[in-house]
Enzyme design. Structure first.
Site, PDB file in Angstrom:
ATOM      1  N   LYS A   1      -1.220  -9.341   2.733  1.00 29.81           N
ATOM      2  CA  LYS A   1      -0.507  -8.880   3.943  1.00 29.81           C
ATOM      3  C   LYS A   1      -1.469  -7.993   4.724  1.00 29.81           C
ATOM      4  CE  LYS A   1       2.899  -5.612   3.879  1.00 29.81           C
ATOM      5  NZ  LYS A   1       2.293  -4.567   4.732  1.00 29.81           N
TER       6      LYS A   1
ATOM      7  N   ASP B   1       0.847  -1.206   0.000  1.00 28.78           N
ATOM      8  CA  ASP B   1       0.000   0.000   0.000  1.00 28.78           C
ATOM      9  C   ASP B   1       0.881   1.254   0.000  1.00 28.78           C
ATOM     10  OD1 ASP B   1       0.904  -0.109   2.613  1.00 28.78           O
ATOM     11  OD2 ASP B   1      -1.069   0.137   3.534  1.00 28.78           O
ATOM     12  N   SER B   2       2.212   1.049   0.062  1.00 29.97           N
ATOM     13  CA  SER B   2       3.151   2.163  -0.110  1.00 29.97           C
ATOM     14  C   SER B   2       2.987   2.779  -1.496  1.00 29.97           C
ATOM     15  CB  SER B   2       4.591   1.681   0.076  1.00 29.97           C
ATOM     16  OG  SER B   2       4.856   0.562  -0.734  1.00 29.97           O
TER      17      SER B   2
ATOM     18  N   ASP C   1      -1.300  -6.073  -0.491  1.00 32.32           N
ATOM     19  CA  ASP C   1      -1.362  -5.439   0.828  1.00 32.32           C
ATOM     20  C   ASP C   1      -2.773  -4.923   1.090  1.00 32.32           C
ATOM     21  OD1 ASP C   1      -0.161  -4.599   3.128  1.00 32.32           O
ATOM     22  OD2 ASP C   1       1.037  -3.007   2.202  1.00 32.32           O
TER      23      ASP C   1
ATOM     24  N   GLU D   1      -1.711  -5.483   8.285  1.00 31.48           N
ATOM     25  CA  GLU D   1      -1.090  -4.837   9.455  1.00 31.48           C
ATOM     26  C   GLU D   1      -1.947  -5.112  10.682  1.00 31.48           C
ATOM     27  OE1 GLU D   1      -0.374  -0.619   8.885  1.00 31.48           O
ATOM     28  OE2 GLU D   1       0.618  -0.963   6.951  1.00 31.48           O
TER      29      GLU D   1
ATOM     30  N   GLU E   1       8.445  -4.287  10.819  1.00 27.38           N
ATOM     31  CA  GLU E   1       8.854  -2.971  10.318  1.00 27.38           C
ATOM     32  C   GLU E   1       9.359  -2.102  11.468  1.00 27.38           C
ATOM     33  OE1 GLU E   1       6.283  -0.953   7.546  1.00 27.38           O
ATOM     34  OE2 GLU E   1       7.570   0.820   7.547  1.00 27.38           O
TER      35      GLU E   1
END
Ligand code: KIV
Length: 258
Positions: A113, A44-45, A83, A115, A176
């Site tokens: 992925k 998502d970066s 993500d 978070e 991270e």
């Protein structure tokens, strides 16, 4: 070239380092795959890198799916992980399951992925039950920047969080910005691979944002090694092109059709 499976990634733990980079488009994914990267993360970066936002929060599910589709088309060997963006899994378990499954069904990803810690265990459990491989992501969680900023994670309670994610079915966990000593403890405490970013050398694998490691992003980060100065190279190439066109040096007759 045969396609890597989740089990191939897991079995590298303790034997061979796992490599991962982000890609958001076809040609980049093709280069990474040909080079032999193990995991391509459609992060998502892309909110920052491609869309020019200051955080990862604005990117939508549909935008993530679009990028996953074009990345997956290029990949023959690497595992492609999509993500899950902000607001795609926090509202309800049902929405989280539906959105995660869209990454496999529409985005042609091999997994997702997510978070989070204890609050996502139900989701991880349900997804893995239904055959959706999940990569966890703990430590600095950029989707929570408004509350926690970009702080270094040093809290030893992360060891138990990692163990719970493993128990819920996650096949690997991104760490991270975790202090390297804690990252080492987490890596030793679980049987699934840890993939570090800004978390030191003791993780089972490493991930970086592609645009950072090739120097397309001019920002400097302590944890990034720049393997190329792509921004300067691209800039000079475009300047040379402008000069050639203005000076009637491009195109030549050899570059033209008779
Ligand atoms: O979105 C992303 O690129 C990521 C990596 C930095 C791990 O989450």
């Amino acid at each position: 070239m045969s396609k890597l499976k989740v089990s191939d990634i897991v079995s590298k733990k303790g034997k061979e380092k796992i490599t991962s980079l982000t890609a958001y488009d076809y040609i980049t994914a093709k280069i990474l795959d040909e080079a032999g990267i193990d995991i391509i993360l459609v992060g998502d970066s892309l909110s920052n890198v491609i869309q020019g936002n200051t955080t990862t929060i604005p990117v939508s599910m549909d935008e993530m799916i679009y990028h996953c589709k074009i990345v997956s088309k290029a990949v023959e060997r690497a595992l492609v992980i999509g993500d899950m963006p902000f607001m795609s899994y926090q509202i309800s378990l049902e929405e989280g399951i539906r959105n995660a499954m869209r990454f496999l069904k529409e985005g042609n990803c091999d997994g997702v992925k997510i978070e989070g810690g204890y609050e996502i265990l139900d989701l991880v459990n349900k997804l893995t039950t239904y055959g959706v491989p999940v990569m966890g992501h703990i430590g600095l969680m950029p989707q929570r920047v408004h509350l926690y900023g970009y702080k270094l994670a040093t809290d030893e309670s992360l060891i138990d969080v990692a163990k719970s994610l493993e128990q819920a079915g996650a096949f690997s966990i991104v760490l991270e910005k975790v202090s390297y000593k804690l990252a080492e403890k987490i890596t030793k405490a679980i049987n699934i691979p840890t993939i570090g970013i800004a978390s030191g050398p003791h993780c089972d694998g490493q991930v970086l944002v592609f645009h950072d490691m090739i120097g397309l992003n001019k920002q400097k980060f302590k944890f990034v090694r720049k393997y190329l100065n792509a921004y300067e190279l691209f800039l000079n190439a475009v300047k040379n092109y402008i000069e050639d066109v203005k000076g009637n040096k491009f195109p030549s007759l050899e570059e033209s059709y008779e």
